[in-house]
Design a protein around this motif. Sequence first.
Motif, PDB file in Angstrom:
ATOM      1  N   SER A   1     -15.725 -40.499 -65.080  1.00  0.00           N
ATOM      2  CA  SER A   1     -16.442 -39.571 -64.324  1.00  0.00           C
ATOM      3  C   SER A   1     -17.126 -38.466 -65.104  1.00  0.00           C
ATOM      4  CB  SER A   1     -15.497 -39.072 -63.351  1.00  0.00           C
ATOM      5  OG  SER A   1     -15.964 -37.720 -62.653  1.00  0.00           O
ATOM      6  N   ILE A   2     -18.133 -38.492 -65.128  1.00  0.00           N
ATOM      7  CA  ILE A   2     -18.784 -37.533 -66.286  1.00  0.00           C
ATOM      8  C   ILE A   2     -18.637 -35.891 -65.664  1.00  0.00           C
ATOM      9  CG2 ILE A   2     -21.016 -37.255 -65.005  1.00  0.00           C
ATOM     10  CD1 ILE A   2     -20.887 -37.607 -68.880  1.00  0.00           C
ATOM     11  N   VAL A   3     -18.368 -35.828 -64.533  1.00  0.00           N
ATOM     12  CA  VAL A   3     -18.172 -34.348 -63.887  1.00  0.00           C
ATOM     13  C   VAL A   3     -16.634 -33.953 -63.946  1.00  0.00           C
ATOM     14  CG1 VAL A   3     -18.657 -33.090 -61.812  1.00  0.00           C
ATOM     15  CG2 VAL A   3     -20.225 -34.923 -62.058  1.00  0.00           C
ATOM     16  N   THR A   4     -15.956 -34.749 -63.893  1.00  0.00           N
ATOM     17  CA  THR A   4     -14.446 -34.456 -64.127  1.00  0.00           C
ATOM     18  C   THR A   4     -14.381 -34.062 -65.584  1.00  0.00           C
ATOM     19  OG1 THR A   4     -13.837 -36.074 -62.627  1.00  0.00           O
ATOM     20  CG2 THR A   4     -11.955 -35.385 -64.267  1.00  0.00           C
ATOM     21  N   TYR A   5     -14.904 -34.803 -66.532  1.00  0.00           N
ATOM     22  CA  TYR A   5     -14.909 -34.366 -67.903  1.00  0.00           C
ATOM     23  C   TYR A   5     -15.614 -32.969 -68.154  1.00  0.00           C
ATOM     24  CZ  TYR A   5     -16.252 -34.600 -73.032  1.00  0.00           C
ATOM     25  OH  TYR A   5     -16.361 -34.380 -74.190  1.00  0.00           O
ATOM     26  N   GLY A   6     -16.683 -32.900 -67.517  1.00  0.00           N
ATOM     27  CA  GLY A   6     -17.437 -31.545 -67.561  1.00  0.00           C
ATOM     28  C   GLY A   6     -16.418 -30.375 -66.933  1.00  0.00           C
ATOM     29  N   ALA A   7     -15.599 -30.479 -65.826  1.00  0.00           N
ATOM     30  CA  ALA A   7     -14.758 -29.673 -65.501  1.00  0.00           C
ATOM     31  C   ALA A   7     -13.639 -29.398 -66.526  1.00  0.00           C
ATOM     32  CB  ALA A   7     -14.208 -30.211 -64.239  1.00  0.00           C
TER      33      ALA A   7
END
Length: 335
Positions: free
Chosen positions: A107-113
């Motif tokens: 998950s790219i968004v989990t990584y960003g978070a």
Amino acid sequence: MSDIIMQNILSPAVLFFVLGLIAAVLKSDLAFPKSIGEALSLYLLIAIGLKGGIELAHYSVNDVFIPIIGALFLGTIIPIITLFITRFMNMDRKNAIGLAATYGSISIVTYGAAISFLEKQAISYEGFMNAIVVLMESPAIFVSMLLLKGLESRHTLSPASSRSLGFVSPSTNFIDPAVMKESLVGKSVLLLVGSLAIGLLLGERAIPTVKPLFIDLYGSVLLLFLLHMGLTAGQRLPEVKKHGVKLLIFGMGAPLLFGSLGVLVGHLVGLSLGGTTLMGVLAGSASYIAAPAALKSSVPEANPSIYLGLSLGITFPFNLIAGIPIYYQLAQWMQ
């Protein structure tokens, strides 16, 4: 541990996600136009790719070779473990493969978070971790398709039923080229790889141009996207509930298992505290962009309400609220 989790829960990123979740549960008329949600997703992909490429330009091949091997190992082993667990749960082959591809990818968004979390804790990490994101996006999809092919080969199938699988060509023993194309040139992978290549090619020269939009505004845009994802996750929750308690347990247990494995691998390949945390986050996350897109064309019989509802409705909020600080704490213990 509880203090770290509470600090994470009270961060703007998590609170905006929870706001969207509450809005969905209360059936508010709050909504993002589809085009806006798509634009925010594309922005995050480009921003992470660019930053990764610029940072990667500072490293030699010797610096990144071992971490890349670790990332590819995780992308290969996680789908296999997922398939074993889901088959033990008596899930049918195609839905089991759907979860294997979803949880093997990232998950790219989990990584960003997670990046925002580390920055708040003033913890540095290797810049090439953004490149690791790209490398972990697709391998699980290939591995999952091969696993399904292996499972189906153990059963006697008629030509018609073989064709209905959607990814095995009746005339060859190879994966359907459409699946390979989706895995390699789907928009998420293409943007990540392309942006990474541009950042790598230009290096520091790109910063004056990309900094105002893709670096300075990254955190603010992430808040908007998490609000959007909160709305989407809240809408998916009923789909997950109707499939039983076992899937709910899997949705929270799998990220802990795979995240712990990712932290271990990150430690073994010599990453810093921040890098080890991010490796755990990537391993513990589940895709809701690249893998579902590939599954839609390659295994159409797999139920999206299972693999997408579980990854987005359970695993994503679990990681956002508790998973990220847990992986961070595990990384601290290993350090």
